[in-house]
Design an enzyme around this catalytic site. Sequence first.
Site, short mmCIF file in Angstrom:
data_model
loop_
_atom_site.label_atom_id
_atom_site.label_comp_id
_atom_site.label_asym_id
_atom_site.label_seq_id
_atom_site.Cartn_x
_atom_site.Cartn_y
_atom_site.Cartn_z
N ASN A 136 47.98 41.82 32.42
CA ASN A 136 49.31 42.25 31.96
C ASN A 136 50.33 41.10 32.06
O ASN A 136 51.53 41.32 31.97
CB ASN A 136 49.80 43.46 32.77
CG ASN A 136 49.96 43.14 34.26
OD1 ASN A 136 49.73 42.01 34.69
ND2 ASN A 136 50.37 44.12 35.04
N HIS A 138 50.84 39.10 34.69
CA HIS A 138 51.43 38.79 36.00
C HIS A 138 50.96 37.43 36.51
O HIS A 138 49.86 36.98 36.22
CB HIS A 138 51.20 39.92 37.03
CG HIS A 138 49.82 40.05 37.58
ND1 HIS A 138 49.08 41.20 37.45
CD2 HIS A 138 49.05 39.20 38.30
CE1 HIS A 138 47.92 41.05 38.06
NE2 HIS A 138 47.87 39.83 38.59
C1 GLP Z 1 45.30 38.78 41.07
C2 GLP Z 1 46.08 37.65 41.76
C3 GLP Z 1 46.59 36.63 40.78
C4 GLP Z 1 45.48 36.33 39.79
C5 GLP Z 1 45.23 37.53 38.93
C6 GLP Z 1 44.06 37.39 37.95
O1 GLP Z 1 45.85 40.03 41.18
N1 GLP Z 1 47.17 38.10 42.57
O2 GLP Z 1 47.02 35.48 41.46
O3 GLP Z 1 45.83 35.26 38.95
O4 GLP Z 1 45.09 38.70 39.68
O5 GLP Z 1 42.84 37.57 38.57
P1 GLP Z 1 41.43 37.19 37.94
O6 GLP Z 1 41.37 35.72 37.93
O7 GLP Z 1 40.42 37.80 38.85
O8 GLP Z 1 41.41 37.78 36.58
#
Ligand code: GLP
Length: 247
Positions: A136, A138
């Site tokens: 999303n 973030h």
């Molecule tokens: C998590 C972390 C983020 C990360 C994101 C994506 O919630 N807090 O710092 O970048 O989600 O995660 P992934 O790399 O597992 O898709």
Amino acid sequence: MNVVTVKTKEEMSATASKLIVDKLRQKPELVLGVATGGTPIGTYEEFVDRVKQEELDVSSMRTVNLDEYVGLPRDHEESYWHYIYTHLYKPLKLPVENAFVPDGLSRDLEAECNRYEEAIESLGGVDLQLLGVGRNGHIGFNEPGTPMDSRTHVVELTESTRQANARFFNDIEEVPTQAITVGISTIMKSRSILLLASGQEKCAAVEALLDGKVDIEWPVTILNGHPDVTLIVTEDAYCSDKEDDHA
Ligand code: GLP
């Protein structure tokens, strides 16, 4: 923004780890902002291998975690303290006092957020911030709608983020509902940013970013206002036009 498109996740990890090593050669006491999640794991693995092969001394490097779950002790396997310990500190036998992570067990979370912000300042700020991105948009745990001037703060995790992270836990009920995250303005103060994006599920976030505008509903787009960002993106993280066929 410097956009580097690569074919595979392995290539992304190799490129990113080389960039981190280059920065470390310039500044051995580098303050590295570290992200968690699945995306950067390969980068840490490559980094560890490179450091060992090239016999680099990285004992002066400090790491600053982007975020931590509220309510998980350090030794919980899914705490972000444990994550960075497992992927960097343990394999490289680094001094753990160089690892800065918000304390998600603090009794006074507001005070902990202020303390963390001050700790980053006392290190002289982050030199290189490694970032992943949520589906999303973030960054850290700055969910859509987070004010752009936010500092380190406590967040309520969205259902979509909890579901995305449930794969690391036995059950979604075990995923904490809150976290401490550095704020968007804290991230923007980093001198350089290295953003990694891989997988089709990230395509909407990548598309919003590459659109070039800043949109509070896609926190990652704030990086369009930063002067030194490198995005390493795998081909599968671009939105395919095929979806338009169903329109
Ligand atoms: C998590 C972390 C983020 C990360 C994101 C994506 O919630 N807090 O710092 O970048 O989600 O995660 P992934 O790399 O597992 O898709």
